[in-house]
Motif scaffolding. Structure first.
Motif, PDB file in Angstrom:
ATOM      1  N   ASP A 110      -3.118  16.731  -3.108  1.00  0.00           N
ATOM      2  CA  ASP A 110      -3.954  15.537  -2.905  1.00  0.00           C
ATOM      3  C   ASP A 110      -3.226  14.519  -2.036  1.00  0.00           C
ATOM      4  O   ASP A 110      -1.998  14.444  -2.014  1.00  0.00           O
ATOM      5  CB  ASP A 110      -4.276  14.867  -4.238  1.00  0.00           C
ATOM      6  CG  ASP A 110      -5.317  15.620  -5.054  1.00  0.00           C
ATOM      7  OD1 ASP A 110      -5.906  16.564  -4.509  1.00  0.00           O
ATOM      8  OD2 ASP A 110      -5.502  15.260  -6.239  1.00  0.00           O
ATOM      9  N   THR A 111      -4.032  13.718  -1.334  1.00  0.00           N
ATOM     10  CA  THR A 111      -3.476  12.554  -0.639  1.00  0.00           C
ATOM     11  C   THR A 111      -3.520  11.362  -1.577  1.00  0.00           C
ATOM     12  O   THR A 111      -4.570  11.008  -2.105  1.00  0.00           O
ATOM     13  CB  THR A 111      -4.277  12.251   0.635  1.00  0.00           C
ATOM     14  OG1 THR A 111      -4.177  13.357   1.535  1.00  0.00           O
ATOM     15  CG2 THR A 111      -3.732  10.997   1.333  1.00  0.00           C
ATOM     16  N   VAL A 112      -2.370  10.781  -1.818  1.00  0.00           N
ATOM     17  CA  VAL A 112      -2.248   9.649  -2.725  1.00  0.00           C
ATOM     18  C   VAL A 112      -2.468   8.354  -1.926  1.00  0.00           C
ATOM     19  O   VAL A 112      -1.770   8.109  -0.944  1.00  0.00           O
ATOM     20  CB  VAL A 112      -0.859   9.612  -3.373  1.00  0.00           C
ATOM     21  CG1 VAL A 112      -0.707   8.397  -4.272  1.00  0.00           C
ATOM     22  CG2 VAL A 112      -0.592  10.900  -4.138  1.00  0.00           C
ATOM     23  N   VAL A 113      -3.419   7.585  -2.365  1.00  0.00           N
ATOM     24  CA  VAL A 113      -3.661   6.267  -1.763  1.00  0.00           C
ATOM     25  C   VAL A 113      -3.720   5.232  -2.879  1.00  0.00           C
ATOM     26  O   VAL A 113      -4.561   5.343  -3.781  1.00  0.00           O
ATOM     27  CB  VAL A 113      -4.963   6.231  -0.939  1.00  0.00           C
ATOM     28  CG1 VAL A 113      -5.183   4.833  -0.370  1.00  0.00           C
ATOM     29  CG2 VAL A 113      -4.924   7.258   0.183  1.00  0.00           C
ATOM     30  N   LEU A 114      -2.806   4.276  -2.844  1.00  0.00           N
ATOM     31  CA  LEU A 114      -2.787   3.198  -3.828  1.00  0.00           C
ATOM     32  C   LEU A 114      -2.706   1.863  -3.092  1.00  0.00           C
ATOM     33  O   LEU A 114      -2.035   1.778  -2.055  1.00  0.00           O
ATOM     34  CB  LEU A 114      -1.580   3.339  -4.773  1.00  0.00           C
ATOM     35  CG  LEU A 114      -1.560   4.515  -5.724  1.00  0.00           C
ATOM     36  CD1 LEU A 114      -0.296   4.501  -6.567  1.00  0.00           C
ATOM     37  CD2 LEU A 114      -2.788   4.541  -6.623  1.00  0.00           C
ATOM     38  N   GLU A 160       0.601   5.470   0.748  1.00  0.00           N
ATOM     39  CA  GLU A 160      -0.159   6.638   1.179  1.00  0.00           C
ATOM     40  C   GLU A 160       0.828   7.772   1.404  1.00  0.00           C
ATOM     41  O   GLU A 160       1.729   7.678   2.238  1.00  0.00           O
ATOM     42  CB  GLU A 160      -0.953   6.359   2.456  1.00  0.00           C
ATOM     43  CG  GLU A 160      -1.847   7.536   2.842  1.00  0.00           C
ATOM     44  CD  GLU A 160      -2.841   7.189   3.937  1.00  0.00           C
ATOM     45  OE1 GLU A 160      -3.457   8.133   4.479  1.00  0.00           O
ATOM     46  OE2 GLU A 160      -2.998   5.992   4.243  1.00  0.00           O
ATOM     47  N   VAL A 209      -5.930   2.228  -5.782  1.00  0.00           N
ATOM     48  CA  VAL A 209      -7.184   2.979  -5.753  1.00  0.00           C
ATOM     49  C   VAL A 209      -8.323   2.002  -5.558  1.00  0.00           C
ATOM     50  O   VAL A 209      -8.437   0.998  -6.264  1.00  0.00           O
ATOM     51  CB  VAL A 209      -7.388   3.754  -7.063  1.00  0.00           C
ATOM     52  CG1 VAL A 209      -8.750   4.445  -7.053  1.00  0.00           C
ATOM     53  CG2 VAL A 209      -6.273   4.771  -7.249  1.00  0.00           C
ATOM     54  N   LYS A 253       0.850  -1.194   0.000  1.00  0.00           N
ATOM     55  CA  LYS A 253       0.000   0.000   0.000  1.00  0.00           C
ATOM     56  C   LYS A 253       0.887   1.246   0.000  1.00  0.00           C
ATOM     57  O   LYS A 253       1.994   1.246   0.529  1.00  0.00           O
ATOM     58  CB  LYS A 253      -0.913   0.021   1.231  1.00  0.00           C
ATOM     59  CG  LYS A 253      -1.992  -1.053   1.219  1.00  0.00           C
ATOM     60  CD  LYS A 253      -2.894  -0.939   2.446  1.00  0.00           C
ATOM     61  CE  LYS A 253      -3.975  -2.021   2.430  1.00  0.00           C
ATOM     62  NZ  LYS A 253      -4.863  -1.954   3.626  1.00  0.00           N
ATOM     63  N   ARG A 262       1.349  12.376   0.462  1.00  0.00           N
ATOM     64  CA  ARG A 262       0.782  13.609  -0.070  1.00  0.00           C
ATOM     65  C   ARG A 262       1.549  14.021  -1.322  1.00  0.00           C
ATOM     66  O   ARG A 262       2.787  13.981  -1.347  1.00  0.00           O
ATOM     67  CB  ARG A 262       0.856  14.721   0.982  1.00  0.00           C
ATOM     68  CG  ARG A 262       0.161  16.016   0.586  1.00  0.00           C
ATOM     69  CD  ARG A 262       0.037  16.935   1.788  1.00  0.00           C
ATOM     70  NE  ARG A 262      -0.482  18.241   1.418  1.00  0.00           N
ATOM     71  CZ  ARG A 262       0.264  19.292   1.097  1.00  0.00           C
ATOM     72  NH1 ARG A 262       1.586  19.169   1.095  1.00  0.00           N
ATOM     73  NH2 ARG A 262      -0.281  20.445   0.778  1.00  0.00           N
TER      74      ARG A 262
END
Length: 308
Positions: A301-305, A261, A307, A259, A263
């Motif tokens: 943006d906050t990056v969360v992968l 997470e 998605v 994962k 910014r």
């Protein structure tokens, strides 16, 4: 006289001449220099010029290399000056091997930085000229050109590119540049991976040496990687092709338990704003269980992968 009247007259005359030449074998040879030098890029004019450039008498071209090269160089100059009307024509005529060579020679006479302005198709044609003729070391200090060859070139071109990467790895202060170029290559054949590993041994900085080995291992295993989250490439850009910091390694280092997470901010480039005052975008190509995906994040943006 007809040509001097109006562009419409020029277009009409070129269409008629091409028709007569193709259907009735009308001899255009006495007019070849005049027609090639017409300052007109209408479809009919370009079609007539293409016909002239491909015309042969026996095994010899009617328009020799010197005259053809001068014409192609003029088109290249117009292209770099922003005349988009010649783009498709250049892509079309470079299907023929002689004109492909003359095009590459014409581009090679310009500054190396001009290559980034070429369309992807024309870039690949030029990469053949650069790598097959062993001119690639002329571009050793042109990081963007090397990165383009890595991103858009083929395996044969990559093998030549790796010679440059190895040379840069062995020079003080150029290891990071070498790794930034290497990041653009999607996968590494075993033979090239082994050549790179051997070169890495000359790196004195232990941290950089370990980082280089991680990149090589990742690239070598990329084709067979079928599980978890993989960051393929990532760029933090302001919309300008010539300013696109590669943050791939940074994001990979932040992946925990498959994962990510983080910014989207200048922190990804160690606080160095790539284009002060302009909004940036984080472009990420990644894979989940072998499926390749793409996502963009705006600065802040906050990056969360992956998605969800």
């Amino acid at each position: 006289t007809i040509i001097n009247r109006s562009p419409q007259c020029t277009d009409y005359l070129c269409s008629e001449l091409l028709g007569y030449a193709e259907n009735f074998h009308f001899n255009l040879v006495p007019l070849k220099s005049f027609l090639l030098n017409l300052n007109d890029t209408s479809a009919a004019s370009l079609a007539l010029k293409k016909y002239l450039l491909s015309l042969k008498t026996g095994d010899l071209y009617v328009v020799d290399d010197a005259e053809s090269g001068a014409f192609v160089s003029t088109l290249v100059r117009r292209y770099f000056d922003g005349d988009e009307s010649v783009t498709i024509f250049l892509e079309d005529i470079t299907e023929e091997s002689r004109l492909r060579r003359l095009f590459a020679e014409g581009v090679n006479s310009h500054e190396a930085s001009s290559i980034v302005k070429l369309s992807p198709k024309l870039q690949v044609i030029l990469f053949d000229f650069i790598t097959l003729n062993d001119k690639i070391f002329q571009y050793e200090n042109e990081l963007q050109v090397l990165q383009l060859i890595g991103a858009r070139g083929n395996e044969q071109q990559h093998t030549k590119l790796i010679n440059v990467i190895i040379a840069k790895m062995q020079k003080e202060g150029q290891v990071n540049d070498a790794l930034n170029v290497l990041e653009e290559i999607q996968t590494l054949p075993d033979t090239d991976a082994e050549r790179l590993r051997a070169a890495v041994q000359s790196i004195s900085d232990k941290h950089l040496k370990q980082e280089a080995l991680e990149v090589i291992n990742h690239k070598q295993n990329m084709a067979n990687e079928k599980s978890g989250l993989e960051i393929i490439t990532a760029y933090y850009v302001s919309g300008l092709n010539f300013n696109r910091p590669n943050v791939t390694r940074k994001l990979r280092s932040l992946v925990k338990n498959n994962k990510l997470e983080v910014r989207a901010s200048n922190d990804l480039v160690d606080g160095n704003d790539p284009h002060f005052g302009k909004a940036k975008t984080l472009h990420i190509d990644y894979a989940v269980k072998g499926v390749k995906l793409h996502v963009d994040f705006t600065e802040g943006d906050t990056v969360v992968l992956p998605v969800i």
